[in-house]
Design a protein around this motif. Structure first.
Motif, PDB file in Angstrom:
ATOM      1  N   LEU A 221       0.872  -1.166   0.000  1.00  0.00           N
ATOM      2  CA  LEU A 221       0.000   0.000   0.000  1.00  0.00           C
ATOM      3  C   LEU A 221       0.916   1.224   0.000  1.00  0.00           C
ATOM      4  O   LEU A 221       1.558   1.534   0.993  1.00  0.00           O
ATOM      5  N   VAL A 222       0.997   1.866  -1.150  1.00  0.00           N
ATOM      6  CA  VAL A 222       1.938   2.972  -1.304  1.00  0.00           C
ATOM      7  C   VAL A 222       1.167   4.279  -1.174  1.00  0.00           C
ATOM      8  O   VAL A 222       0.314   4.591  -2.010  1.00  0.00           O
ATOM      9  N   VAL A 223       1.461   5.003  -0.106  1.00  0.00           N
ATOM     10  CA  VAL A 223       0.684   6.214   0.149  1.00  0.00           C
ATOM     11  C   VAL A 223       1.547   7.452  -0.081  1.00  0.00           C
ATOM     12  O   VAL A 223       2.734   7.468   0.273  1.00  0.00           O
ATOM     13  N   PHE A 224       0.954   8.458  -0.704  1.00  0.00           N
ATOM     14  CA  PHE A 224       1.642   9.726  -0.950  1.00  0.00           C
ATOM     15  C   PHE A 224       0.999  10.823  -0.128  1.00  0.00           C
ATOM     16  O   PHE A 224      -0.211  11.016  -0.167  1.00  0.00           O
ATOM     17  N   THR A 225       1.853  11.528   0.606  1.00  0.00           N
ATOM     18  CA  THR A 225       1.391  12.654   1.406  1.00  0.00           C
ATOM     19  C   THR A 225       2.431  13.746   1.217  1.00  0.00           C
ATOM     20  O   THR A 225       3.182  13.722   0.256  1.00  0.00           O
ATOM     21  N   GLN A 226       2.459  14.744   2.099  1.00  0.00           N
ATOM     22  CA  GLN A 226       3.578  15.689   2.041  1.00  0.00           C
ATOM     23  C   GLN A 226       3.861  16.209   3.429  1.00  0.00           C
ATOM     24  O   GLN A 226       3.079  15.993   4.347  1.00  0.00           O
ATOM     25  N   GLU A 227       5.016  16.896   3.556  1.00  0.00           N
ATOM     26  CA  GLU A 227       5.489  17.270   4.876  1.00  0.00           C
ATOM     27  C   GLU A 227       4.439  18.080   5.626  1.00  0.00           C
ATOM     28  O   GLU A 227       4.087  17.781   6.759  1.00  0.00           O
ATOM     29  N   PHE A 228       3.944  19.125   4.963  1.00  0.00           N
ATOM     30  CA  PHE A 228       2.826  19.850   5.549  1.00  0.00           C
ATOM     31  C   PHE A 228       1.576  19.148   5.031  1.00  0.00           C
ATOM     32  O   PHE A 228       1.177  19.318   3.889  1.00  0.00           O
ATOM     33  N   GLU A 229       0.996  18.292   5.860  1.00  0.00           N
ATOM     34  CA  GLU A 229       0.020  17.342   5.306  1.00  0.00           C
ATOM     35  C   GLU A 229      -1.287  18.020   4.903  1.00  0.00           C
ATOM     36  O   GLU A 229      -1.818  18.854   5.615  1.00  0.00           O
ATOM     37  N   CYS A 230      -1.778  17.621   3.711  1.00  0.00           N
ATOM     38  CA  CYS A 230      -2.983  18.204   3.141  1.00  0.00           C
ATOM     39  C   CYS A 230      -4.204  17.733   3.930  1.00  0.00           C
ATOM     40  O   CYS A 230      -4.091  16.897   4.819  1.00  0.00           O
ATOM     41  N   ASP A 231      -5.387  18.244   3.564  1.00  0.00           N
ATOM     42  CA  ASP A 231      -6.641  17.771   4.155  1.00  0.00           C
ATOM     43  C   ASP A 231      -6.697  16.255   4.011  1.00  0.00           C
ATOM     44  O   ASP A 231      -6.598  15.747   2.906  1.00  0.00           O
ATOM     45  N   TYR A 232      -6.861  15.568   5.076  1.00  0.00           N
ATOM     46  CA  TYR A 232      -7.006  14.107   5.091  1.00  0.00           C
ATOM     47  C   TYR A 232      -5.740  13.343   4.698  1.00  0.00           C
ATOM     48  O   TYR A 232      -5.757  12.131   4.601  1.00  0.00           O
ATOM     49  N   CYS A 233      -4.624  14.055   4.459  1.00  0.00           N
ATOM     50  CA  CYS A 233      -3.381  13.340   4.157  1.00  0.00           C
ATOM     51  C   CYS A 233      -2.926  12.545   5.385  1.00  0.00           C
ATOM     52  O   CYS A 233      -2.569  11.371   5.291  1.00  0.00           O
ATOM     53  N   LEU A 234      -2.988  13.201   6.527  1.00  0.00           N
ATOM     54  CA  LEU A 234      -2.568  12.550   7.765  1.00  0.00           C
ATOM     55  C   LEU A 234      -3.449  11.330   8.038  1.00  0.00           C
ATOM     56  O   LEU A 234      -2.966  10.234   8.338  1.00  0.00           O
ATOM     57  N   GLU A 235      -4.765  11.530   7.881  1.00  0.00           N
ATOM     58  CA  GLU A 235      -5.703  10.426   8.147  1.00  0.00           C
ATOM     59  C   GLU A 235      -5.503   9.280   7.156  1.00  0.00           C
ATOM     60  O   GLU A 235      -5.608   8.115   7.515  1.00  0.00           O
ATOM     61  N   THR A 236      -5.231   9.643   5.900  1.00  0.00           N
ATOM     62  CA  THR A 236      -5.051   8.597   4.887  1.00  0.00           C
ATOM     63  C   THR A 236      -3.800   7.773   5.206  1.00  0.00           C
ATOM     64  O   THR A 236      -3.827   6.543   5.144  1.00  0.00           O
ATOM     65  N   ARG A 237      -2.737   8.476   5.577  1.00  0.00           N
ATOM     66  CA  ARG A 237      -1.509   7.761   5.921  1.00  0.00           C
ATOM     67  C   ARG A 237      -1.734   6.864   7.145  1.00  0.00           C
ATOM     68  O   ARG A 237      -1.356   5.693   7.145  1.00  0.00           O
TER      69      ARG A 237
END
Lengths: 217, 347
Positions: free
Chosen positions: A25-41
């Protein structure tokens, strides 16, 4: 705080017993996490913990640009589900609500490397010579949507020419505007053809043909 | 909004409390249930407990109409109400616990003229000794110009799915029943203004919904009114509304049109095989028998009047008990052959 509560975690763990081959499961987010990026990770990491055959890989959309390009990831949060090979199965936006079941179902299908499509559909997909990109727009509260999502993912698994994306409309409003999404599910095929609602396999295949012949002519 | 539903068959429950029924060796199911709404799933619970080899062809949306109902307030046992989607999931989990198999396939054709009965789906073909038809009903559309053109581009029958797209916008809801008012209230969470258009001078909805809708400052009403046309460019821009008493026509500006004017039973594929009434509902006796012995019917597909989750569940239970009785009386692949016809099969 964990995303999944204990009851759901137990159910997911049971479900994942069917998964017998490795899936990334390869997840892409970013350092300053976008809306729901943190939750998705967090969701991906928590789900991956529930089966010995699952692994989570986390990339930064900006810092790991080359990886994003390799997997064709153009927006975040994104999850690529990769089995024995990369079938082109993607989730853009968090798979919550009804889409959580699409997410689990797709993980299982990818682990098997097999779709559940009919023989007629497999034969039609085997004939494809041009790329097909299916973007299925959803909302998490749409009970019709998982069918459309899982169908697109199955077509991606069955054919190397097909890519299947779930796109959560609320998280990508600019795409909802671009593709005039005002109702879900809405499947956009190769930018040109679209399907309203959860259509049966045969109708989706006919629309794929329409998209391809339209492009040719 | 972040919740995680498991509406798919999840896993085998604990062996101690489950009854696992394998796929039939001869490929013929004892019972196939057409439809995965409250009626079909209740039938599956009863059939599973009777150890009948049961397959549920749940179509594209397990839970049926229940799944796109925001809140169910009148199903007994849930004193604080329950989300329609959650109730659907609980029904399915209970049916699976007793061994029913689910397939998310849509039935395209049936053959009830010989035994075992044949059911064709969009993907494959099945055989069954008995069948329960619980295909339910789909939203009725208005049949006015523009409605089909703009379906998915402003016209919708699922507020639960599509309300989000109307944040800060204006919508109309067509209809005056419980669904129209309930979904109208759901839409006020996103839309700035909700206009309910109803053809009569009073609403048909239950009093409790009427009071709530009337107390909601975002909701207004146009009574004695019908929509003659859906107007738009790329997406919906308005509706042409006619007052049925004065004949006066006005254009109401709107971004969305949600249609809740009742349901149509899903019976197209049974024409010529089962007896249908003039509205398309399947006729049955009080034991849920259709005119073909071994084919039973339950839920909204035979209920033009009540259309409630609890009623659909009730008739589903009766149908399953009758199917069990039938299988007991005709354990082989026979049945009362001489009765294998319907009145006016040509109709």
């Amino acid at each position: 705080m964990p995303i999944l509560d204990d009851d759901v975690r137990a159910e997911v763990e049971k479900f994942l017993e069917q998964v017998e081959k490795p899936v990334k499961l390869v997840v892409f987010t970013q350092e300053f996490e976008c809306d729901y990026c943190l939750e998705t990770r967090s969701l991906v990491e928590e789900v991956a913990e529930l089966s010995e055959h699952l692994t989570a890989e986390v990339y930064d959309f900006v810092a790991d640009e080359a990886k994003a390009e390799e997997l064709g990831i153009d927006k975040i949060p994104a999850i690529a589900i990769i089995g024995e090979q990369d079938y082109g199965v993607r989730f853009y936006g968090i798979p919550s609500g009804y889409e959580f079941s699409s997410f689990l179902h797709t993980i299982h299908l990818v682990s098997e490397g097999k779709s559940e499509l009919s023989d007629a559909a497999l034969a039609a997909l085997a004939e494809l010579t041009e790329p097909v990109h299916m973007q299925v727009f959803v909302t998490p509260t749409c009970p019709y949507c998982p069918q459309a999502v899982v169908l697109a993912h199955q077509m991606a698994i069955a054919s190397p020419m097909v890519r299947g994306d779930m796109v959560e409309a609320m998280e990508f409003p600019q795409l909802s505007v671009k593709y005039q999404v005002m109702g879900v599910p809405r499947t956009v095929i190769n930018e040109t053809v679209h399907i309203e609602g959860a259509a049966p396999e045969s109708m989706v295949l006919a629309k794929v043909q329409e998209a391809l012949t339209g492009a040719a002519g | 909004m972040l919740d995680f539903k498991l509406s798919k068959p999840t896993a085998e429950p604990e062996p101690a409390e489950t009854f696992h029924i394998p796929e039939p060796a001869d490929g013929i199911y004892d019972l196939i249930i057409l439809g995965g709404g409250p009626s079909g799933m209740t039938a599956a619970i009863y059939a599973g407990r009777a150890a009948i080899k049961t397959l549920v062809l749940a179509g594209s949306m397990p839970g049926g109409q229940m799944s796109n109902t925001d809140t169910v307030e009148n199903f007994p046992g849930f004193p604080d109400s329950v989300k329609g989607a959650e109730l659907a999931m609980l029904f399915q989990r209970q049916a699976e616990r007793f061994g029913a198999r689910f397939a998310l396939e849509t039935v395209t054709a049936v053959d009830f003229s010989k035994r075992p009965f044949t059911i064709r789906t969009d993907m494959r073909e099945y055989k069954a000794r008995t069948v329960i038809v619980a295909t339910g009903a789909v939203p009725r559309l208005m049949g006015v110009p523009g409605e089909k053109t703009f379906f998915g581009r402003g016209v919708s029958t699922c507020a639960t799915c599509d309300a989000f797209f109307y944040r800060g916008k204006k919508v109309v809801v067509v209809g005056g029943g419980d669904s129209a008012l309930d979904e109208g209230i759901v839409l006020t969470r996103f839309a700035d203004q909700v206009t309910i258009i109803h053809r009569r001078d009073e609403l048909r909805a239950t009093k409790i919904y009427q009071e709530r809708a009337k107390a909601n400052p975002k909701i207004n009403f146009m009574l004695d009114s019908v929509v003659d046309e859906v107007l738009g460019d790329k997406t919906v821009t308005g509706v042409r509304v006619r007052n049925v008493k004065t004949g006066e026509t006005t254009v109401v500006d709107t971004d969305g049109v949600f249609v809740y004017i009742g349901m149509i039973p899903k019976t197209e594929m049974f024409k010529g095989q089962l007896e249908l009434d003039e509205w398309g509902y399947i006729s049955s006796d009080e034991n849920q028998n259709t005119c073909v012995p071994g084919v039973f019917v339950s839920g909204d597909v035979q209920d033009p009047y009540y259309r409630q989750v609890v009623v659909a569940a009730g008739t589903g239970a009766i149908a399953a008990m009758e199917a069990e009785k039938f299988l007991g009386e005709y354990p082989e692949l026979d049945g009362p052959e001489q009765l294998l016809y319907c009145p006016d099969p040509e109709k």
